[in-house]
Design a protein around this motif. Structure first.
Motif, PDB file in Angstrom:
ATOM      1  N   THR A  40       0.831  -1.205   0.000  1.00 10.44           N
ATOM      2  CA  THR A  40       0.000   0.000   0.000  1.00 10.44           C
ATOM      3  C   THR A  40       0.868   1.258   0.000  1.00 10.44           C
ATOM      4  N   GLU A  41       1.938   1.233   0.802  1.00 10.12           N
ATOM      5  CA  GLU A  41       2.828   2.394   0.859  1.00 10.12           C
ATOM      6  C   GLU A  41       3.530   2.627  -0.475  1.00 10.12           C
ATOM      7  N   ARG A  42       3.921   1.517  -1.135  1.00 14.58           N
ATOM      8  CA  ARG A  42       4.580   1.661  -2.448  1.00 14.58           C
ATOM      9  C   ARG A  42       3.625   2.257  -3.484  1.00 14.58           C
ATOM     10  N   GLU A  58      -9.141   6.145  -2.031  1.00 14.85           N
ATOM     11  CA  GLU A  58      -9.319   4.690  -2.009  1.00 14.85           C
ATOM     12  C   GLU A  58      -8.197   4.004  -1.220  1.00 14.85           C
ATOM     13  N   LEU A  59      -6.964   4.500  -1.453  1.00 13.59           N
ATOM     14  CA  LEU A  59      -5.823   3.934  -0.724  1.00 13.59           C
ATOM     15  C   LEU A  59      -5.915   4.219   0.760  1.00 13.59           C
ATOM     16  N   TYR A  60      -6.319   5.451   1.116  1.00 12.34           N
ATOM     17  CA  TYR A  60      -6.469   5.773   2.534  1.00 12.34           C
ATOM     18  C   TYR A  60      -7.549   4.916   3.177  1.00 12.34           C
ATOM     19  N   SER A  61      -8.646   4.664   2.446  1.00 10.78           N
ATOM     20  CA  SER A  61      -9.716   3.818   2.984  1.00 10.78           C
ATOM     21  C   SER A  61      -9.227   2.392   3.223  1.00 10.78           C
ATOM     22  N   GLU A  62      -8.395   1.904   2.275  1.00 10.64           N
ATOM     23  CA  GLU A  62      -7.854   0.547   2.433  1.00 10.64           C
ATOM     24  C   GLU A  62      -6.922   0.457   3.647  1.00 10.64           C
ATOM     25  N   ILE A  63      -6.085   1.523   3.810  1.00 11.63           N
ATOM     26  CA  ILE A  63      -5.198   1.540   4.982  1.00 11.63           C
ATOM     27  C   ILE A  63      -6.009   1.572   6.265  1.00 11.63           C
ATOM     28  N   GLU A  64      -7.072   2.370   6.284  1.00 11.90           N
ATOM     29  CA  GLU A  64      -7.921   2.455   7.482  1.00 11.90           C
ATOM     30  C   GLU A  64      -8.573   1.108   7.774  1.00 11.90           C
TER      31      GLU A  64
END
Length: 598
Positions: free
Chosen positions: A247-249, A333-339
């Motif tokens: 996710t970070e990449r 979308e990425l922030y939601s996945e991280i959350e």
């Protein structure tokens, strides 16, 4: 299964840490079954009536299997709400249908259910009768594992009915079958039953022999479970770390893409400006050659070029805004996945806290051994590095306050290791001298964490600080050993600070025999003992946001001695919360208090 829940009993559960949840559920079931029968909720009454209508309808249509299924559901609902007579009545109707259909398997299952109902009613003679009938049906099928399980249920029922010789006979038969199947869990159950029966009959040698076999198998099974849980936990942590890195990449790549888009936009803008400048120069040259004859055309060209320029700028702005909107949506979308991943991790930690709470001893059990006692336990995070431990053996009562390295998840792992090792040392190896207990605990922690291999890259300095107390009810005396801890003893209005050894358990202490000092006290007057971790005294707060400190803590303990002991826990909780105020809790808090009367 109920037969496995009943086997351990009160004799074994104080020795086996991982049977704690099972024993707790067993005790809850027994207490509930003896309570006053419950009133059926209206929705359950409606459900039962619907089942009855469907059962009658299927009986009239000749569909006896479906009718038996509905009657079985009715019986289970009555059983769940402790209305045993109605449960038995419906189970017996199901029995009649299965007998008419020649369904031996269904008949055997109903017999087992009837036996469990009678067992909940403490009608053990009827439970034994049903289990014996069920055993006959199982033997006709030649299935060995169900036969062993039925013999286990039968042995437990005989034991509950004080028919110890019959229980021993049934347990031995089941044990032989379990050995042939190499079924360790059933073998453990039968060894436990044989231990309890011989103990009731007064044959201590036989009782201890079977208890040893029980403990050996249980330890092996618990070790397997512990290793499986470790592997699962490590695999899950590895998976979560990998997902986090991916996710970070992706997020970093998205940021780089945005920078590239902005750079390209600036370059395109420069190209447009350059092209426009060249075009204006060309038009100016044409205008110089056609000043008189092409005046209208110059004006038209000029207006057209302005219009094109505005359109291009508008199109570029629109594309840039559209690309930024898409990039923002991707980021969201990425922030939601991280959350979501963070929520999953938090859920896993919450589940770990239930496991940690399950292995802690009930404060009620401590009160049974030491009536005037309390535990003030407040973890900093969801799971804790501080924990307390309690056991008893004959006239001796053991209590310990332990502060493991770190807090949160790392501290919780250490607390699981410490709890398991204390149970092994005291309950299984029966080492009762506090100083010897700490020496054994140090050796086992060093061995478990491979701290004797200091040349390894993975060498760990983790360990634990502990106060271990043994209270002898007959001698009316206290024995304590402390590792990097201090305890407070107040006797006859005189305060004694019991200073422990300066080193902790594990870590840099080293492998081998480490000797701890033994502190002995005779209870000649009313004596109050406080064992605690450093979480209370290290808490920041007050008017100047400073640490509470040990002297203030001892002074507070002395001040509350004139107040009834039953209020000490509440007073400690109030003092801690008032001091902490709006400050953040910095460490786990554990205070154990006990008062002994001469």
């Amino acid at each position: 299964m109920k037969e496995n829940l009943r086997t351990s009993g009160h004799t074994l559960k104080k020795f086996i840490p991982f049977l704690f949840l099972t024993s707790l559920f067993f005790c809850f079931t027994i207490d509930s079954s003896k309570a006053q029968r419950k009133q059926l909720p209206e929705e359950v009454k409606t459900q039962i009536e619907n089942y009855k209508v469907n059962a009658i309808k299927n009986r009239n249509l000749g569909n006896d299997n479906a009718a038996a299924s509905y009657l079985n559901k009715i019986a289970y609902l009555y059983w769940e709400y402790f209305i045993y007579d109605e449960a038995i009545k419906n189970f017996e109707e199901v029995m009649t249908i299965n007998q008419d259909l020649g369904n031996k398997m269904g008949e055997q299952k109903v017999l087992d259910n009837l036996a469990f109902v009678y067992n909940d009613m403490d009608r053990f003679d009827k439970a034994i009768e049903c289990f014996l009938k069920s055993l006959v049906l199982i033997k006709t099928r030649g299935e060995k594992q169900p036969e062993a399980e039925c013999l286990s249920n039968l042995a437990v029922a005989y034991t509950s009915n004080a028919q110890y010789s019959e229980a021993i006979q049934a347990a031995n038969q089941g044990l032989e079958i379990s050995k042939s199947l190499n079924h360790l869990k059933l073998m453990r159950s039968f060894y436990g039953t044989l231990h309890e029966c011989y103990e009731k009959k007064g044959d201590k040698d036989k009782s201890m022999e079977y208890f040893g076999l029980y403990s050996s198998i249980d330890k092996h099974l618990q070790q397997q479970l512990f290793e499986e849980q470790q592997l699962q936990s490590q695999a899950r942590i590895t998976q979560i770390e990998a997902e986090k890195n991916r996710t970070e990449r992706v997020l970093e790549k998205t940021k780089d893409t945005l920078k590239e888009v902005e750079q390209i936009t600036r370059e395109k803008q420069l190209e447009i400006n350059l092209l426009n400048s060249q075009k204006e120069l060309q038009e100016l040259a044409i205008k110089q050659h056609e000043v008189k004859s092409k005046a209208e055309r110059r004006l038209r060209y000029f207006l057209i070029s302005i219009f094109i320029f505005v359109c291009l700028i508008t199109l570029l702005i629109y594309n840039q805004m559209r690309e930024k909107k898409l990039a923002n949506a991707k980021l969201q979308e990425l922030y939601s996945e991280i959350e979501k991943k963070n929520i999953q991790i938090l859920d896993s930690i919450n589940y770990a806290s239930h496991i940690q709470e399950a292995i802690l001893p009930y404060e009620k059990h401590m009160n049974d051994d030491i009536p005037s006692s309390f535990v003030f336990y407040k973890p900093r995070d969801i799971v804790s590095g501080d924990f307390y431990w309690h056991s008893n053996h004959g006239n001796k009562v053991f209590v310990a306050a332990i502060d493991c390295t770190g807090h949160g998840v790392p501290g919780a792992f250490m607390s699981m290791i410490g709890n398991t090792l204390l149970n092994e040392i005291v309950n299984e190896n029966q080492i009762f001298n506090p100083a010897e207990v700490l020496s054994q605990l140090n050796e086992k922690v060093v061995f478990t964490l491979n701290q004797d291999q200091k040349d390894k890259e993975s060498f760990s300095e983790d360990g634990m600080d502990i106060t271990f107390c043994c209270y002898d009810k007959v001698e009316n005396s206290l024995e304590l050993a402390l590792a990097n801890h201090t305890a407070c003893l107040i006797q006859d209005h005189k305060t004694t600070l019991i200073e422990g050894d300066i080193f902790s358990i594990g870590g840099n202490v080293g492998f081998g025999q480490v000797l701890f000092k033994l502190h002995k006290f005779k209870i000649t007057a009313t004596t109050t003992l406080y064992m605690y971790s450093d979480g209370f005294q290290d808490q920041f707060g007050g008017d100047h946001n400073q640490k509470y400190m040990a002297p203030r803590f001892i002074e507070f303990l002395e001040k509350i001695q004139s107040i009834p002991f039953e209020q000490h826990k509440q007073l400690l909780e109030q003092e801690y919360e008032v001091w902490k105020g709006e400050s953040r809790q910095i460490d786990d808090v554990l205070v154990i208090g006990a008062r002994f009367i001469a």
